[in-house]
Scaffold this active site. Structure first.
Site, PDB file in Angstrom:
ATOM      1  N   ASP A 137       0.829  -1.215   0.000  1.00 23.03           N
ATOM      2  CA  ASP A 137       0.000   0.000   0.000  1.00 23.03           C
ATOM      3  C   ASP A 137       0.863   1.263   0.000  1.00 23.03           C
ATOM      4  O   ASP A 137       0.732   2.121   0.888  1.00 23.03           O
ATOM      5  CB  ASP A 137      -0.933   0.027   1.207  1.00 23.03           C
ATOM      6  CG  ASP A 137      -1.772  -1.232   1.329  1.00 23.03           C
ATOM      7  OD1 ASP A 137      -2.344  -1.656   0.313  1.00 23.03           O
ATOM      8  OD2 ASP A 137      -1.854  -1.785   2.448  1.00 23.03           O
ATOM      9  N   ALA A 143     -13.747   2.862   7.165  1.00 24.86           N
ATOM     10  CA  ALA A 143     -12.799   3.979   7.260  1.00 24.86           C
ATOM     11  C   ALA A 143     -11.363   3.482   7.201  1.00 24.86           C
ATOM     12  O   ALA A 143     -10.631   3.511   8.197  1.00 24.86           O
ATOM     13  CB  ALA A 143     -13.041   4.787   8.530  1.00 24.86           C
ATOM     14  N   SER A 189     -13.354   0.668   1.679  1.00 27.08           N
ATOM     15  CA  SER A 189     -12.993  -0.709   1.356  1.00 27.08           C
ATOM     16  C   SER A 189     -14.223  -1.586   1.556  1.00 27.08           C
ATOM     17  O   SER A 189     -14.868  -1.519   2.592  1.00 27.08           O
ATOM     18  CB  SER A 189     -11.860  -1.179   2.264  1.00 27.08           C
ATOM     19  OG  SER A 189     -11.635  -2.560   2.115  1.00 27.08           O
ATOM     20  N   PHE A 190     -14.559  -2.414   0.544  1.00 25.84           N
ATOM     21  CA  PHE A 190     -15.682  -3.334   0.623  1.00 25.84           C
ATOM     22  C   PHE A 190     -16.974  -2.593   0.997  1.00 25.84           C
ATOM     23  O   PHE A 190     -17.137  -1.425   0.675  1.00 25.84           O
ATOM     24  CB  PHE A 190     -15.371  -4.467   1.608  1.00 25.84           C
ATOM     25  CG  PHE A 190     -14.332  -5.436   1.114  1.00 25.84           C
ATOM     26  CD1 PHE A 190     -14.688  -6.731   0.762  1.00 25.84           C
ATOM     27  CD2 PHE A 190     -13.000  -5.064   1.004  1.00 25.84           C
ATOM     28  CE1 PHE A 190     -13.730  -7.631   0.309  1.00 25.84           C
ATOM     29  CE2 PHE A 190     -12.043  -5.958   0.560  1.00 25.84           C
ATOM     30  CZ  PHE A 190     -12.415  -7.248   0.210  1.00 25.84           C
ATOM     31  N   TRP A 191     -17.918  -3.264   1.654  1.00 29.49           N
ATOM     32  CA  TRP A 191     -19.200  -2.708   2.044  1.00 29.49           C
ATOM     33  C   TRP A 191     -19.793  -1.872   0.900  1.00 29.49           C
ATOM     34  O   TRP A 191     -19.858  -2.340  -0.225  1.00 29.49           O
ATOM     35  CB  TRP A 191     -19.072  -1.917   3.359  1.00 29.49           C
ATOM     36  CG  TRP A 191     -19.036  -2.827   4.551  1.00 29.49           C
ATOM     37  CD1 TRP A 191     -20.104  -3.273   5.286  1.00 29.49           C
ATOM     38  CD2 TRP A 191     -17.892  -3.459   5.113  1.00 29.49           C
ATOM     39  NE1 TRP A 191     -19.683  -4.145   6.267  1.00 29.49           N
ATOM     40  CE2 TRP A 191     -18.324  -4.281   6.199  1.00 29.49           C
ATOM     41  CE3 TRP A 191     -16.523  -3.429   4.830  1.00 29.49           C
ATOM     42  CZ2 TRP A 191     -17.478  -5.032   6.975  1.00 29.49           C
ATOM     43  CZ3 TRP A 191     -15.663  -4.177   5.590  1.00 29.49           C
ATOM     44  CH2 TRP A 191     -16.136  -4.967   6.645  1.00 29.49           C
ATOM     45  N   GLU A 232     -11.518  -1.147  -3.161  1.00 32.20           N
ATOM     46  CA  GLU A 232     -10.886  -0.368  -2.094  1.00 32.20           C
ATOM     47  C   GLU A 232      -9.774   0.504  -2.661  1.00 32.20           C
ATOM     48  O   GLU A 232      -9.617   0.640  -3.872  1.00 32.20           O
ATOM     49  CB  GLU A 232     -10.349  -1.295  -1.002  1.00 32.20           C
ATOM     50  CG  GLU A 232      -9.355  -2.335  -1.475  1.00 32.20           C
ATOM     51  CD  GLU A 232      -9.035  -3.380  -0.412  1.00 32.20           C
ATOM     52  OE1 GLU A 232      -9.653  -3.367   0.656  1.00 32.20           O
ATOM     53  OE2 GLU A 232      -8.147  -4.220  -0.663  1.00 32.20           O
TER      54      GLU A 232
END
Length: 303
Positions: A25, A140, A159-161, A194
């Site tokens: 990252d 978050a 990210s996701f959701w 994400e």
């Protein structure tokens, strides 16, 4: 759509990174003659590597090698996980956003640190930026700060959701103020999403995201996708005209026979793309990949 960046070169223009280039990252910036790349740390603080030419890298001073006391208030038992930092320079200071979380959970927090000089190694803890809990339908983590064409700072994350969110930042506190926008999402059966990053060029905002799964070495399915918009708040469309809030996204990088699962990307100065990828020639170790970034005749990015 106008030309995104400089004219296309004769080669893909990979930077030949070497040395201590293990990172995940990544987010990169240059201070003076030194390049710094910040990356995820798990139980070891935020990882930092540095270079004098952007190619030969060595370890620099870790940030927050000792967990901050307030992290455990928002992310109990996982406060030692510092993920996906983002470094930016704005109004005389370097701003470092980062996440504290754990896999599969949206009990997460984004924190902020800042300094007037990276080389000093002295970082001010600026505390909590935003947080999520199990009651939220977003996450978050994976923060990215961008300055719009009017000079206003914004933060994207998610990210996701329900996907990627965007909020305007107060220029004094560098923390959220006002509305939360949704700018990209994927159907639950359409794969993961994400790691946003936004850059502006020639009247267009370009949103880059990571699709699918990271963190599985050479079995990772991560890939980088993008779309563009005339407004920072969207809607963002891919090359086919599909909105990124409806699962759209044109693939920029899905890896190759050596470099697997590229993602966690960052865009520097609008013409450099930074990301990690798993090296199939080195047991799937996550390493720093850098390319010069270009645009075709219609402005769509490529390297």
């Amino acid at each position: 759509m106008l030309i995104f960046l400089a004219a296309e070169p004769a080669s893909a223009a990979f930077w030949d990174t070497k040395g201590d280039n293990t990172i995940h990252d990544p987010s990169m910036i240059k201070e003076g003659n030194t390049w710094y790349t910040f990356g995820t740390g798990v139980g070891k603080g935020i990882r930092v590597i540095k270079s004098q030419d952007g190619k030969s890298w060595s370890t620099s001073q870790t940030i927050f090698s000792t967990p901050l006391s307030w992290w455990k208030k928002y992310v109990p038992k996982h406060e030692q996980n510092q993920w996906a930092p983002d470094i930016s320079y704005y109004k005389g200071r370097y701003w470092l956003y980062y996440a504290v979380s754990s896999f599969g959970s949206n009990t997460s927090a984004i924190g902020l640190a800042s300094t007037d000089r990276i080389s000093s190694g002295n970082w001010r803890d600026d505390g909590l930026v935003t947080r999520t809990t199990a009651s939220n339908n977003y996450n978050a983590i994976d923060p990215d700060m961008v300055v719009d064409k009017e000079g206003n700072p914004w933060l994207s994350f998610g990210s996701f959701w329900s996907g990627i969110k965007l909020t305007r930042l107060d220029q004094n506190t560098m923390k959220p103020t006002g509305k939360l926008y949704s700018i990209a999402s994927r159907p639950r059966n359409g794969g993961a999403l994400e790691a946003p990053t936004i850059t502006y060029k020639n009247g267009y905002y370009y949103l880059f995201v990571s699709f699918d799964k990271c963190c599985k070495g050479v079995n990772s399915t991560y890939k980088i996708a993008y779309g563009s918009s005339t407004k920072i708040t969207g809607p963002y469309y891919d090359k086919s005209g599909k909105q990124m809030t409806e699962g759209g996204g044109t693939i920029l990088d899905s890896g190759n026979i050596r470099w697997k699962g590229p993602g966690g990307e960052d865009i520097l100065n609008g013409n450099i793309i930074i990301r990690h990828s798993y090296d199939a020639l080195d047991n799937g170790v996550s390493k720093l990949l850098i390319n010069d970034l270009y645009g075709d005749s219609k402005g769509w990015p490529h390297y």
